[in-house]
Design an enzyme around this catalytic site. Structure first.
Site, PDB file in Angstrom:
ATOM      1  N   ARG A  19      34.123  46.996 100.053  1.00 27.59           N
ATOM      2  CA  ARG A  19      34.477  47.974  99.010  1.00 27.59           C
ATOM      3  C   ARG A  19      33.241  48.804  98.649  1.00 27.59           C
ATOM      4  O   ARG A  19      32.155  48.262  98.429  1.00 27.59           O
ATOM      5  CB  ARG A  19      34.988  47.276  97.740  1.00 27.59           C
ATOM      6  CG  ARG A  19      36.253  46.475  97.891  1.00 27.59           C
ATOM      7  CD  ARG A  19      36.875  46.160  96.532  1.00 27.59           C
ATOM      8  NE  ARG A  19      35.878  45.792  95.532  1.00 27.59           N
ATOM      9  CZ  ARG A  19      36.102  45.766  94.223  1.00 27.59           C
ATOM     10  NH1 ARG A  19      37.286  46.093  93.741  1.00 27.59           N
ATOM     11  NH2 ARG A  19      35.150  45.389  93.367  1.00 27.59           N
ATOM     12  N   ASP A  35      47.233  49.282  83.414  1.00 29.74           N
ATOM     13  CA  ASP A  35      45.855  48.801  83.507  1.00 29.74           C
ATOM     14  C   ASP A  35      45.030  49.910  84.150  1.00 29.74           C
ATOM     15  O   ASP A  35      45.256  50.265  85.313  1.00 29.74           O
ATOM     16  CB  ASP A  35      45.801  47.523  84.346  1.00 29.74           C
ATOM     17  CG  ASP A  35      44.413  46.904  84.387  1.00 29.74           C
ATOM     18  OD1 ASP A  35      43.418  47.657  84.351  1.00 29.74           O
ATOM     19  OD2 ASP A  35      44.311  45.665  84.484  1.00 29.74           O
ATOM     20  N   TYR A  50      33.076  48.616  81.623  1.00 32.96           N
ATOM     21  CA  TYR A  50      31.821  48.365  82.328  1.00 32.96           C
ATOM     22  C   TYR A  50      31.828  48.879  83.757  1.00 32.96           C
ATOM     23  O   TYR A  50      30.840  48.723  84.475  1.00 32.96           O
ATOM     24  CB  TYR A  50      31.471  46.870  82.327  1.00 32.96           C
ATOM     25  CG  TYR A  50      32.586  45.930  82.725  1.00 32.96           C
ATOM     26  CD1 TYR A  50      32.921  45.742  84.056  1.00 32.96           C
ATOM     27  CD2 TYR A  50      33.289  45.222  81.762  1.00 32.96           C
ATOM     28  CE1 TYR A  50      33.938  44.879  84.416  1.00 32.96           C
ATOM     29  CE2 TYR A  50      34.304  44.362  82.103  1.00 32.96           C
ATOM     30  CZ  TYR A  50      34.632  44.188  83.441  1.00 32.96           C
ATOM     31  OH  TYR A  50      35.653  43.337  83.801  1.00 32.96           O
ATOM     32  N   LYS A  51      32.904  49.528  84.189  1.00 31.80           N
ATOM     33  CA  LYS A  51      32.942  50.098  85.535  1.00 31.80           C
ATOM     34  C   LYS A  51      32.546  51.575  85.458  1.00 31.80           C
ATOM     35  O   LYS A  51      31.382  51.895  85.235  1.00 31.80           O
ATOM     36  CB  LYS A  51      34.324  49.899  86.147  1.00 31.80           C
ATOM     37  CG  LYS A  51      34.744  48.426  86.260  1.00 31.80           C
ATOM     38  CD  LYS A  51      36.082  48.295  86.931  1.00 31.80           C
ATOM     39  CE  LYS A  51      36.649  46.887  86.851  1.00 31.80           C
ATOM     40  NZ  LYS A  51      35.842  45.887  87.554  1.00 31.80           N
ATOM     41  N   PHE A  71      45.561  42.806  89.883  1.00 37.24           N
ATOM     42  CA  PHE A  71      44.362  41.984  89.720  1.00 37.24           C
ATOM     43  C   PHE A  71      44.800  40.603  89.253  1.00 37.24           C
ATOM     44  O   PHE A  71      45.666  40.480  88.376  1.00 37.24           O
ATOM     45  CB  PHE A  71      43.424  42.629  88.695  1.00 37.24           C
ATOM     46  CG  PHE A  71      42.089  41.961  88.609  1.00 37.24           C
ATOM     47  CD1 PHE A  71      41.141  42.162  89.600  1.00 37.24           C
ATOM     48  CD2 PHE A  71      41.779  41.121  87.552  1.00 37.24           C
ATOM     49  CE1 PHE A  71      39.903  41.539  89.534  1.00 37.24           C
ATOM     50  CE2 PHE A  71      40.546  40.493  87.485  1.00 37.24           C
ATOM     51  CZ  PHE A  71      39.607  40.694  88.474  1.00 37.24           C
TER      52      PHE A  71
END
Length: 432
Positions: free
Chosen positions: A403, A229, A254-255, A160
């Site tokens: 996605r 990560d 938050y995912k 990322f």
């Protein structure tokens, strides 16, 4: 850019295995098959614990998880009673001060860690910085002055972007060189010059599950610590940090953990490293005696030394309420459903969509797949915009990747059938 070249439109994608008990080509009435699978789903009842609407198929939980139904009431209590009435007394009487450790222990169970090793606070980016610099300082402590020996930080080249930016800054700060390496090659590249390795457990763009056990074992054989990560794996699949002997880990909440927009991240510090963890951000909340207000910094024992400043209590306590939905949930069932949902979606898109109109870039092999499906197609931005207009919410990544995130706690097979059918329709109708 991912280290694995994305297939070009028109290439043959790998064969996709259907979910257990489902043929590769479900009957024309795919909704009947989806309903059968939903009826047999051991996690189906958890869907009622989230705020969802019947008009939308929400497949963007890999960016922002849905709202758990328990959160609004808990926040109202925090604001009205704990802040509104108790005010500063809530730091002790309502347990605000110890929330980062308490909530950290809740997350620990979901990432395969014993209590006392996870602390909640700050953003993922800040925690990557703390963990990576701390990891490099561990190797310096263990080996003495590097003298040009341990002078490289390895990072997976498909990381990322923020992880790469932070790793570059950490390298400059510690006198190291940043070396981007394809994730699959990290085990073979780790060596005597490696000061630390930073790897994403799941590739945010392709959904590929990287081989964390192999990376960790190779880094340790080379004498270097690993920072993992977990943003796209925690809450979607078992991680087993303690069993793998991962040194440090970070992740957002938050995912798949559904903590809400901007909810605080977490930092895992393996127990054996805690006494030697030298944080580059020694804030007063990580002090051994924070209210003595001394000029010298004396780090607190344990993972608490990973704290920095005053915790963001409103979002932190919203996260704590959100995590209650995980009580009693079997992560093996979560993983099994994740794979079944993504298998089903891949099979249905292959059966319904025009040939070669949406090419999977997510690996077909279960051992290499996270909990999202990424498809490459032309005009991806326009396709996703039309999907959203028709009530199927995913997202896309430049230049041409769609996605779709499958959150096992609330995504159903009926959702998945509707999403595949809608995508196929949009792909058939678009101008050629």
């Amino acid at each position: 850019m991912s280290e694995n070249p994305l297939p070009t439109p028109g290439t043959t994608s790998p064969p996709v295995s259907p979910p257990a008990g489902v043929s590769a080509s479900p009957p024309a009435d795919g909704f009947a098959e989806a309903a059968r699978l939903d009826a047999a789903d051991p996690l189906a009842a958890l869907r009622r614990a989230f705020v969802l609407d019947d008009d939308t198929v929400y497949l963007d939980g890999n960016s922002l998880g849905a709202l758990p139904a328990a959160v609004p009431g808990r926040l109202a209590e925090v604001i009205g009673r704990e802040w509104g009435e108790l005010r500063i007394r809530s730091w002790t009487e309502s347990g605000w001060w110890t929330a980062p450790q308490r909530i950290g222990d809740r997350i620990a169970r979901l990432i395969g860690a014993a209590p006392g090793q996870v602390v909640v606070g700050d953003s993922t980016s800040v925690n990557v910085f703390k963990a990576l610099v701390g990891a490099v300082r561990l190797t310096a402590t263990a080996d003495g002055p590097r003298g040009g020996v341990r002078d490289q930080i390895l990072v997976d080249s498909g990381t990322f972007p923020t992880d790469g930016y932070i790793a570059g800054s950490a390298a400059r700060m510690t006198g190291c060189t940043l070396v981007p390496v394809p994730a699959a090659d990290l085990p073979s590249v780790a060596g005597p010059r490696t000061a630390a390795v930073l790897v994403n457990h799941v590739d945010y763009r392709t959904g590929e599950l990287h081989n964390l056990p192999a990376v960790t074992a190779a880094a340790h054989a080379a004498g270097a610590p690993v920072v993992a990560d977990l943003c796209h794996s925690a809450g979607a699949l078992p991680v087993n940090l303690d069993a793998l002997r991962v040194d440090f880990a970070v992740g957002c909440t938050y995912k798949y953990l559904n903590g809400g927009p901007g909810s605080p991240a977490y930092l895992y510090i393996r127990a054996e490293h805690q006494d030697r963890f030298d944080s580059p951000l020694p804030g007063w909340n990580g002090h051994r005696a924070p209210f003595e207000m001394t000029a010298d910094y004396r780090p607190a024992p344990g993972a608490v030394r990973g704290r920095v400043g005053t915790p963001d209590i409103l979002s932190m306590l919203a996260l704590e309420a959100a995590l209650e939905v995980w009580d009693g949930v079997d992560l093996a069932e979560v993983r099994a459903k994740s794979l079944a949902l993504t298998d089903y979606f891949l099979a249905r898109v292959a059966a319904l969509a025009p040939e070669a109109s949406a090419v999977p870039v997510t690996p077909a092999e279960h051992a290499r797949r996270g909990s999202q499906v990424s498809l490459r197609c032309t005009d991806a931005a326009a396709v996703m915009a039309e999907l959203i207009r028709r009530g199927v919410v995913g997202d896309f990544r430049e230049p041409d990747v769609l996605r779709f995130g499958f959150t096992p706690l609330y995504t159903s097979f009926t959702d998945t059938e509707r999403a595949a059918r809608t995508l196929a329709t949009v792909l058939r109708e678009r101008p050629r």
